[in-house]
Design an enzyme around this catalytic site. Structure first.
Site, PDB file in Angstrom:
ATOM      1  N   ASP A   1       0.830  -1.209   0.000  1.00 23.35           N
ATOM      2  CA  ASP A   1       0.000   0.000   0.000  1.00 23.35           C
ATOM      3  C   ASP A   1       0.863   1.257   0.000  1.00 23.35           C
ATOM      4  O   ASP A   1       1.839   1.352   0.758  1.00 23.35           O
ATOM      5  CB  ASP A   1      -0.865   0.036   1.269  1.00 23.35           C
ATOM      6  CG  ASP A   1      -2.221  -0.601   1.061  1.00 23.35           C
ATOM      7  OD1 ASP A   1      -2.672  -0.696  -0.099  1.00 23.35           O
ATOM      8  OD2 ASP A   1      -2.833  -0.998   2.069  1.00 23.35           O
TER       9      ASP A   1
ATOM     10  N   GLU B   1     -13.663  -2.417  -2.049  1.00 23.44           N
ATOM     11  CA  GLU B   1     -13.936  -2.688  -0.632  1.00 23.44           C
ATOM     12  C   GLU B   1     -15.350  -2.216  -0.288  1.00 23.44           C
ATOM     13  O   GLU B   1     -15.748  -1.089  -0.650  1.00 23.44           O
ATOM     14  CB  GLU B   1     -12.891  -1.935   0.225  1.00 23.44           C
ATOM     15  CG  GLU B   1     -13.084  -2.144   1.708  1.00 23.44           C
ATOM     16  CD  GLU B   1     -11.869  -1.727   2.542  1.00 23.44           C
ATOM     17  OE1 GLU B   1     -10.822  -1.375   1.977  1.00 23.44           O
ATOM     18  OE2 GLU B   1     -11.997  -1.768   3.772  1.00 23.44           O
TER      19      GLU B   1
HETATM   20  O1  KIV Z   1      -4.659  -2.240   4.161  1.00 26.53           O
HETATM   21  C1  KIV Z   1      -5.301  -3.263   3.890  1.00 26.53           C
HETATM   22  O2  KIV Z   1      -5.216  -4.300   4.557  1.00 26.53           O
HETATM   23  C2  KIV Z   1      -6.185  -3.217   2.744  1.00 26.53           C
HETATM   24  C3  KIV Z   1      -7.260  -4.263   2.683  1.00 26.53           C
HETATM   25  C4  KIV Z   1      -8.441  -3.775   3.429  1.00 26.53           C
HETATM   26  C5  KIV Z   1      -7.579  -4.622   1.304  1.00 26.53           C
HETATM   27  O3  KIV Z   1      -6.096  -2.352   1.928  1.00 26.53           O
END
Ligand code: KIV
Length: 272
Positions: free
Chosen positions: A91, A189
């Site tokens: 991310d 989501e």
């Molecule tokens: O940060 C995370 O774990 C996510 C999931 C909710 C897909 O983005």
């Protein structure tokens, strides 16, 4: 039941595209360290996500907003050491892609310093130019749509998205814009299952879902939720896969089997 790691081919974007074409579901699980990543990969998970959910489940924060680039690089590096064949997604944290230049610089850091193979960004068509530039720089992108946890303060809470037809159509239109800009994978989501089915049909790229019903190409869960070690209430769309299993490996294998067979998520895990 799963192929020995030493004989497995690395999972790439090509593998995921082929699985979508063949209507073969793949599994995604979050991990934040080398040991869990190695265990998940051995159990057959194709994509490991270093989610900024680490802010909540590892750091004990109440949202993902405080997570920094250095946090993400640190945990991605740990996970990379445990991964041999799974595709490693990480991310981009809150405000790390506020401008196109920042986005390219920070995504490059996640790949060079962390070892990520694909980066995930939260947002719609406003990110099209960022996605285009990432793509032009050889950086694979997953576009995260629907509920955007990094915008929780703007949204006023974690709410189901795309319930009304206009909002549903907007999510589809924005996903198509991001695909056209070069996104390689999309993730949705907390949207209604019918909207997920329309999106899966509309998109050429693989669609991963969480709290979005069964009608997508892949499922993702936060590993702490599916291993029942989340503090407080587990989300309705998740499931405790450790129940009835005598090891973590057996629990993750049960998750992989349930996703691939279409048994998970069931109607009881649908949010709308
Ligand atoms: O940060 C995370 O774990 C996510 C999931 C909710 C897909 O983005």
């Amino acid at each position: 039941m799963y192929q020995e790691l030493s004989t497995r081919k690395p999972i790439t974007l090509t593998t995921l595209a082929k699985m979508k074409r063949n209507r073969e579901k793949f599994t995604v699980l979050t991990a934040y360290d080398a040991s869990f990543a190695a265990l998940f990969e051995a159990a057959g998970v194709e994509v490991i996500l270093v989610g900024d959910s680490l802010g909540m489940v590892v750091q004990g924060q109440s949202t993902t907003v405080p997570v920094t680039m250095n946090d993400m690089i640190y945990h991605t590096r740990l996970v990379a050491r445990g991964c041999q064949t799974a595709l490693l997604m990480a991310d981009m944290p809150f405000a790390s892609y506020a401008t196109v230049e920042q986005g390219v610089r920070n995504a490059a850091r996640l790949m060079q310093e962390g070892g990520a193979q694909i980066v995930k960004l939260e947002g719609g068509s406003a990110l099209a130019e960022t996605v285009r530039q990432l793509s032009r720089n050889g950086i694979p992108v997953c576009a995260h749509l629907g509920l955007l946890p990094q915008s929780v303060h703007k949204l006023g809470g974690y709410k189901v998205q795309g319930r009304e037809e206009a909002a549903a159509q907007q999510i589809i239109d924005e996903a198509l814009v991001l695909q056209e800009a070069g996104a390689d994978v999309a993730l949705v989501e907390c949207i209604p299952a019918e909207l997920t089915a329309r999106l899966t049909e509309a998109l050429d790229i693989p669609l991963i879902g969480i709290g979005a019903g069964p009608n997508c190409d892949a499922q993702v869960l936060v590993c702490y939720d599916m291993l029942n070690i989340t503090r407080g209430r587990r989300p309705k769309f998740s499931k405790n896969f450790l129940a009835g299993c005598d090891s973590l490996q057996a629990a993750v294998e049960a998750y992989v089997r349930a996703v691939k067979s279409g048994e998970f998520p069931g109607p009881e895990h649908c949010i709308a």
